[in-house]
Design an enzyme around this catalytic site. Structure first.
Site, PDB file in Angstrom:
ATOM      1  N   LYS A 145       0.864  -1.193   0.000  1.00  0.00           N
ATOM      2  CA  LYS A 145       0.000   0.000   0.000  1.00  0.00           C
ATOM      3  C   LYS A 145       0.898   1.240   0.000  1.00  0.00           C
ATOM      4  O   LYS A 145       2.075   1.168   0.360  1.00  0.00           O
ATOM      5  CB  LYS A 145      -0.910   0.060   1.238  1.00  0.00           C
ATOM      6  CG  LYS A 145      -0.201   0.051   2.611  1.00  0.00           C
ATOM      7  CD  LYS A 145       0.347   1.372   3.088  1.00  0.00           C
ATOM      8  CE  LYS A 145       1.064   1.238   4.400  1.00  0.00           C
ATOM      9  NZ  LYS A 145       1.923   2.411   4.728  1.00  0.00           N
ATOM     10  N   ASP A 166      -1.687  -1.298  10.633  1.00  0.00           N
ATOM     11  CA  ASP A 166      -1.940  -1.207   9.189  1.00  0.00           C
ATOM     12  C   ASP A 166      -2.671  -2.416   8.634  1.00  0.00           C
ATOM     13  O   ASP A 166      -3.059  -2.432   7.473  1.00  0.00           O
ATOM     14  CB  ASP A 166      -0.587  -1.147   8.440  1.00  0.00           C
ATOM     15  CG  ASP A 166      -0.140   0.274   8.212  1.00  0.00           C
ATOM     16  OD1 ASP A 166       0.918   0.460   7.602  1.00  0.00           O
ATOM     17  OD2 ASP A 166      -0.865   1.181   8.659  1.00  0.00           O
TER      18      ASP A 166
END
Ligand SMILES: C[C@@](CO)(OP(=O)(O)O)[C@H](O)COP(=O)(O)OP(=O)(O)OC[C@H]1O[C@@H](n2ccc(N)nc2=O)[C@H](O)[C@@H]1O
Ligand SMILES: Nc1ncnc2c1ncn2[C@@H]1O[C@H](COP(=O)(O)OP(=O)(O)O)[C@@H](O)[C@H]1O
EC number: 2.7.1.148
Length: 270
Positions: free
Chosen positions: A8, A136
């Protein structure tokens, strides 16, 4: 079963407040990329150890027990009867880079085990398991562009039109400690929400869509800022460090040329 945990990037990241538990609340946009690890999970019918672990590709520090794939397996085994498995990780995503590779491996291990053994765990419950593995990790259960708040585990899917643009990722040979990067930030709520800033045309993001970690990291690592500056000088519409670094990304209208052959480079059409 094989899965492909993707990296990401963070487009904008405000650290808004320090929490009593030592973590920080933030506001960021998580955006998935097409840079993947590969994880293969096979039921080990002949063994009685809970798991056999192997890996290839980029060497990862730590042993099996410290690997987030195994941590995800052992977390589910606390609540479900999962038979012995073999897990192989082929590591491609540079780690400790702000790319969330380890977090992605954890989340994809959860979802793959859920599917393989028909555990019937809902997305909501998978998100709560993922949040136990890292701030995350929850994003990778949804794995679609999201505005994240809280420690990064409160997710609001958004549509962000970057279609047909190019993403270039560069990871210099610098390791940034996430806790250290956070300690260099004075938390503050921004004057305008990230959602409002991102609703402006991408050509206007340069001075408004900011990653607070840059002010904390760049003074000690000017080479990372040089990469960002070179991306802009080479035609990037927007460029920034991702997460707590050290990887930097640029968004281009045309396919960019490799600018730093000495580093890890990745270019994809979004
Ligand atoms: C900085 C961010 C931004 O997306 O990503 P990366 O740069 O790691 O990709 C994340 O907040 C990193 O999330 P993650 O890498 O999962 O962090 P964790 O392993 O949960 O925590 C590592 C350490 O970072 C600090 N930490 C992490 C998340 C958070 N919201 N506040 C914090 O203060 C804590 O000191 C914690 O002990
Ligand atoms: N499967 C994994 N892949 C990458 N890093 C892992 C993994 N399992 C545990 N780790 C640990 O997690 C840290 C990197 O996590 P990662 O999410 O890749 O960080 P970042 O988002 O900063 O790139 C490293 O310190 C590494 O030792």
């Amino acid at each position: 079963m094989i899965c492909f945990p993707n990296a990401k990037i963070n487009i904008g990241l405000h650290v808004t407040e320090k929490r009593p538990d030592g973590y920080h609340n933030l506001e960021t946009l998580f955006y998935p990329t097409k840079l993947y690890d590969v994880i293969e999970i096979i039921e080990n019918k002949s063994g009685d150890e809970p798991y056999l672990w192997s890996s290839s590709g980029i060497a990862i520090d730590g042993n099996a027990e410290s690997n987030l794939c195994i941590k995800a397996l052992l977390l589910l085994k606390q609540d479900f009867d999962i038979p012995p498995v073999k897990i192989h990780l082929h590591k491609v995503i540079p780690f400790g880079a702000g790319l969330g590779g380890g977090s992605a491996d954890a989340a994809f291990t959860l979802t793959t085990l859920n599917e393989m053994f028909q555990l019937k765990i809902s997305d909501e419950k998978l998100i709560s398991y993922a949040a136990k593995l890292g701030a995350d990790c929850a994003f990778f259960i949804l794995n679609t562009p999201c505005i994240a708040t809280g420690i990064g585990d409160i997710l609001q899917p958004v549509s962000l039109n970057l279609k047909d643009k190019y993403l270039m990722l560069i990871k210099p040979d610098i390791h940034i400690s996430t806790p250290e990067a956070y300690s260099g930030i004075k938390p503050a709520f921004p004057d305008m929400s990230l959602t409002e800033k991102l609703s402006q045309p991408i050509k206007d993001w340069k001075d408004t869509v900011v990653n607070d970690f840059e002010a904390s990291v760049f003074p000690n690592h000017p080479g990372i800022k040089e990469i960002k500056d070179k991306l802009y000088n080479s035609g990037a519409t927007y460029a920034a460090m991702t997460g707590s670094g050290a990887a930097v990304f640029g968004i281009f209208n045309e396919k960019p040329k490799v600018l730093f052959p000495e580093y890890f480079n990745w270019i994809e059409k979004i």
